[in-house]
Scaffold this active site. Structure first.
Site, short mmCIF file in Angstrom:
data_model
loop_
_atom_site.label_atom_id
_atom_site.label_comp_id
_atom_site.label_asym_id
_atom_site.label_seq_id
_atom_site.Cartn_x
_atom_site.Cartn_y
_atom_site.Cartn_z
CG HIS A 22 -0.40 -0.05 2.54
ND1 HIS A 22 0.31 1.00 3.05
CD2 HIS A 22 -0.42 -1.01 3.50
CE1 HIS A 22 0.70 0.70 4.29
NE2 HIS A 22 0.28 -0.52 4.57
CG HIS A 25 4.10 -1.68 2.35
ND1 HIS A 25 2.81 -2.11 2.19
CD2 HIS A 25 4.47 -2.05 3.59
CE1 HIS A 25 2.42 -2.72 3.29
NE2 HIS A 25 3.40 -2.70 4.16
CB CYS A 130 1.55 -6.73 19.79
SG CYS A 130 0.72 -6.22 18.26
CB CYS A 133 4.49 -5.33 17.03
SG CYS A 133 3.46 -3.88 16.99
CB CYS A 147 -0.61 -3.21 20.31
SG CYS A 147 0.58 -2.59 19.13
CG HIS A 150 -0.93 -3.47 15.21
ND1 HIS A 150 0.39 -3.60 15.59
CD2 HIS A 150 -0.97 -3.71 13.88
CE1 HIS A 150 1.11 -3.92 14.53
NE2 HIS A 150 0.32 -3.98 13.49
CE LYS A 299 2.04 2.11 10.46
NZ LYS A 299 2.56 0.97 11.21
CE LYS A 302 -4.86 -7.57 5.30
NZ LYS A 302 -4.22 -8.83 5.01
O1 ME8 Z 1 7.48 -4.14 9.92
N1 ME8 Z 1 3.45 5.30 6.52
O2 ME8 Z 1 7.01 -5.06 7.87
P1 ME8 Z 1 5.72 -4.23 7.41
C1 ME8 Z 1 4.73 5.19 6.18
N2 ME8 Z 1 8.56 -7.10 8.35
N3 ME8 Z 1 5.36 4.01 5.99
C2 ME8 Z 1 4.65 2.90 6.18
C3 ME8 Z 1 3.29 2.94 6.55
C4 ME8 Z 1 2.68 4.22 6.71
N4 ME8 Z 1 1.40 4.38 7.03
N5 ME8 Z 1 2.85 1.67 6.64
C5 ME8 Z 1 3.89 0.87 6.33
C6 ME8 Z 1 7.66 -4.99 9.05
N6 ME8 Z 1 4.99 1.59 6.05
C7 ME8 Z 1 8.79 -5.99 9.20
C8 ME8 Z 1 10.10 -5.29 8.86
S1 ME8 Z 1 12.75 -5.26 8.56
C9 ME8 Z 1 14.01 -6.21 9.04
C10 ME8 Z 1 11.31 -6.14 9.01
C11 ME8 Z 1 6.30 1.06 5.61
O3 ME8 Z 1 5.20 -4.94 6.22
C12 ME8 Z 1 7.42 1.59 6.51
O4 ME8 Z 1 8.64 1.44 5.83
O5 ME8 Z 1 4.81 -3.99 8.55
C13 ME8 Z 1 7.38 0.61 7.67
O6 ME8 Z 1 8.55 0.64 8.47
C14 ME8 Z 1 7.20 -0.68 6.92
O7 ME8 Z 1 6.32 -0.34 5.81
C15 ME8 Z 1 6.61 -1.78 7.76
O8 ME8 Z 1 6.34 -2.86 6.90
#
Ligand code: ME8
Length: 636
Positions: A22, A25, A130, A133, A147, A150, A299, A302
């Site tokens: 989304h 990401h 959580c 997280c 949390c 979330h 934020k 999903k």
């Molecule tokens: O945390 N605004 O993966 P994830 C800005 N797998 N950036 C956002 C966002 C938002 N509303 N939502 C998501 C994980 N992001 C772990 C990471 S790393 C070794 C493991 C982006 O799929 C942002 O970069 O939940 C955030 O840190 C990341 O997606 C979290 O992705």
């Protein structure tokens, strides 16, 4: 610009495969792609890594809900991320999946090394967990029993697990973070981590019993357990390079920079440095942390259910417009409220109007008045010998400022700087009026005209280079229209390199305007002055606010967009004070705001509060404090 090539290793988080890509990401990935492109443009040796995080409870649960195996879910969603990045033109060097053998081998080797060194022990632990997280929360971090990220209930889990002796690295970590002021940046996140480190650091539970979870990498020294997902995930940054000793690792790891959002600062700023230290691997160079994209004040995620589809925006407005918007709109480190109206405003004002019109105007003038070729400039026609002003200093300043901004991940500032140059070139056309010079029959007309047209062509050539990282498709079209073949290089962004005689074609409609969606401007009502009971007055929440950023609102003479700190939170406000204050005069000022006003849309920007100001006979003054009080202080 640099003389020597530098090495640059840049990573995004690896995204969980229980989700589809989304806006959040996409933002991180676009940002990293822009940085990687910029460094490549500068001639640096760049490695850019992204990928997917495929193990853990969350993925196992999502697969069970979908009635498929975790591997099937991972295959499907990892492919969806890869496909999204392809459609968004992301040029990564490598894509790591944590289910790949090259990853599990390195994770197990590091675990074994830590076990052999006595860094891991078997212990018992109970805590609030959580699943979103994938981590335990301490009592202090929990908000209303939920949390904080979330806002879902936590689960009490008590079990025997393996622990990593993280606590023993606390003093080392504090010393390291204090010694390297830009290790974690921007500074607010460094302060957050130093604050966190004032409390005793707990050891980290790094395993999950297979009886509860099988979807993970088995511990090499006890196969009744799998590795905790964060211990697995963080190592991707190292395993993707082949691990210690591999040539790619030796070449790139000393230059590692991570990009993440603030949700995962703690694993990256605390667990990861301690893990690296224990494993005898050098620490990364920088942890670059950005804020959240929000929608309706929350934020985008999903779990909240307020998703914004990146690909839908790209399909509707074009890839460059989408990239430009996210990079220009968000101040690196701060949250930004997403609004499609704001995207349309930026597209129309900055891209269609400022840049698109300039390219159309300049190429049309060169084709019509210069016979489609870059004319030979005459140095005597240029200021101070002649009357044609020089754009060279403007451009040279822009190049230096863009480099400075990019070194700090200040994408917004880099683009603002480039657009100042675009503005200077537009003003140059307005003041030199080449179409009038062409009509004059004076003897010095031809050299002046040639000099003006050369400057326009040269300005466009330079824009075609410096814009490449930000709006790659438009930049390529600009270069092509000036017959610039071959890969762009920052080393060629030097004024005067354009060869006279180069063929130029007209380029119109670079960014077509999007019909304006009428912004819902809040009606400016002014209540009649009547006496009010004190209870009514106390309904108004007045607060001290510190101005963090200020910038003009495109297409508006009166409005400034401000980001202010209210201590515990940041807000975006739109204030009608642009005719009285320059943005730079406001940054750092403490002002007074109404903090509990209903949000209002002004020129496509959601304003969350109002700055107090008084005005009379065309004079306006913003309320400030005559003694310092911290942001967020309530005014009664
Ligand atoms: O945390 N605004 O993966 P994830 C800005 N797998 N950036 C956002 C966002 C938002 N509303 N939502 C998501 C994980 N992001 C772990 C990471 S790393 C070794 C493991 C982006 O799929 C942002 O970069 O939940 C955030 O840190 C990341 O997606 C979290 O992705």
């Amino acid at each position: 610009m640099t003389d020597r090539a530098r090495t640059f290793y840049l990573t995004t988080p690896i995204y969980y495969v229980n989700d589809r890509p989304h806006l959040g990401h996409a933002y991180t990935t676009i940002l990293a792609d822009t940085m990687a492109r910029y460094r490549r443009l500068a001639g640096d040796d760049v490695w850019f890594l992204t990928g997917t995080d495929e193990h853990g409870d969350k993925i196992a649960q999502a697969a069970a809900n979908a009635g498929i195996t975790p591997q099937q879910l991972a295959d499907r969603n990892s492919a969806a991320f890869r496909d999204a990045w392809r459609q968004l033109g992301i040029e990564y060097s490598d894509y790591i999946r944590t289910t790949e053998a090259r990853h599990t081998t390195v994770v197990q080797a590091i675990l074994q090394k830590l076990w052999d060194a006595g860094e891991i022990y078997l212990g018992k632990y109970g805590g609030h967990y959580c699943f979103g997280c994938e981590r335990f929360y301490t009592e202090k971090e929990i908000v209303d029993g939920k949390c904080p990220d979330h806002q879902t209930p936590l689960t009490w889990i008590e079990e025997e697990n393996y622990f990593f002796k993280m606590s023993k690295y606390q003093a080392w970590l504090i010393e390291t973070v204090e010694r390297q002021p830009d290790l974690i940046r921007p500074e607010r996140y460094r302060n957050e981590i130093l604050g966190f480190l004032r409390e005793p650091l707990q050891d980290l539970s790094i395993s999950r019993p297979k009886s509860r979870l099988t979807w993970g990498i088995p511990l090499p020294f006890d196969d009744t357990y799998v590795t905790y997902v964060w211990f697995d995930a963080l190592i991707n940054y190292v395993s993707a390079l082949g691990g210690p000793g591999a040539p790619r690792f030796e070449r790139y790891w000393p230059h590692a920079q991570h990009v993440i959002a603030k949700d995962i600062v703690k694993p990256h700023a605390i667990y990861w440095p301690c893990m690296l230290k224990a494993a005898g691997i050098d620490l990364y160079r920088h942890l670059n942390v950005h804020g959240y994209w929000t929608l309706g004040g929350r934020k985008i995620s999903k779990s909240v259910g307020n998703l914004v589809e990146a690909l839908a925006l790209k399909d509707k407005y074009g890839n460059d417009a989408f990239r430009y918007f996210v990079l220009r709109e968000m101040v690196f480190g701060l949250d930004a409220a997403f609004s499609e109206d704001a995207l349309v405003s930026r597209l129309n004002a900055d891209l269609a109007n400022d840049l698109g019109n300039l390219v159309a105007r300049a190429t049309t003038l060169i084709v019509n008045l210069g016979e489609g070729k870059v004319p030979t400039p005459d140095p005597r026609a240029e200021y101070p010998f002649g009357t044609v002003p020089s754009l060279r200093p403007d451009f040279e300043r822009a190049v230096v400022e863009v480099e400075g901004a990019m070194a700090e991940f200040a994408f917004q500032r880099a683009l603002a700087t480039i657009w100042e140059f675009v503005g200077a070139v537009n003003r140059f056309v307005d003041t030199t009026q080449p179409w009038l010079i062409a009509k004059q029959i004076e003897p010095d007309g031809r050299p002046r005209l040639s000099t003006v047209l050369y400057a326009l062509a040269e300005a466009l050539r330079l824009l075609g280079i410096v814009l490449e990282p930000f709006v790659p498709e438009a930049a390529a079209k600009i270069r092509a229209t000036l017959s610039q073949t071959g890969p762009p290089r920052l080393a060629d962004a030097v004024w005067g390199r354009l060869t006279p005689g180069t063929a130029v074609a007209k380029l119109t409609g670079l960014f077509p305007r999007v019909e304006d969606r009428t912004p819902r401007v809040a009606a400016a009502t002014r209540a009649a002055v009547a006496r009010v009971p004190i209870d009514d007055f106390s309904k108004v929440d007045l607060r001290v606010a510190e101005v963090l950023t200020a910038e003009p609102v495109p297409k508006s003479k009166k409005l400034l967009k401000l980001t202010v700190s209210l201590g515990s939170e940041q807000r975006t406000l739109v204030a009608g004070i642009a005719e009285h204050y320059a943005p730079a005069d406001l940054v750092g000022k403490k002002v007074v705001v109404v903090a509990n006003l209903e949000p209002a849309q002004l020129m496509g920007i959601e304003s969350n509060g109002m700055v107090l100001a008084g005005s009379t006979e065309g004079k306006l003054a913003v309320l400030t404090l005559d003694r310092d009080l911290p942001p967020g202080t309530k005014i009664t």
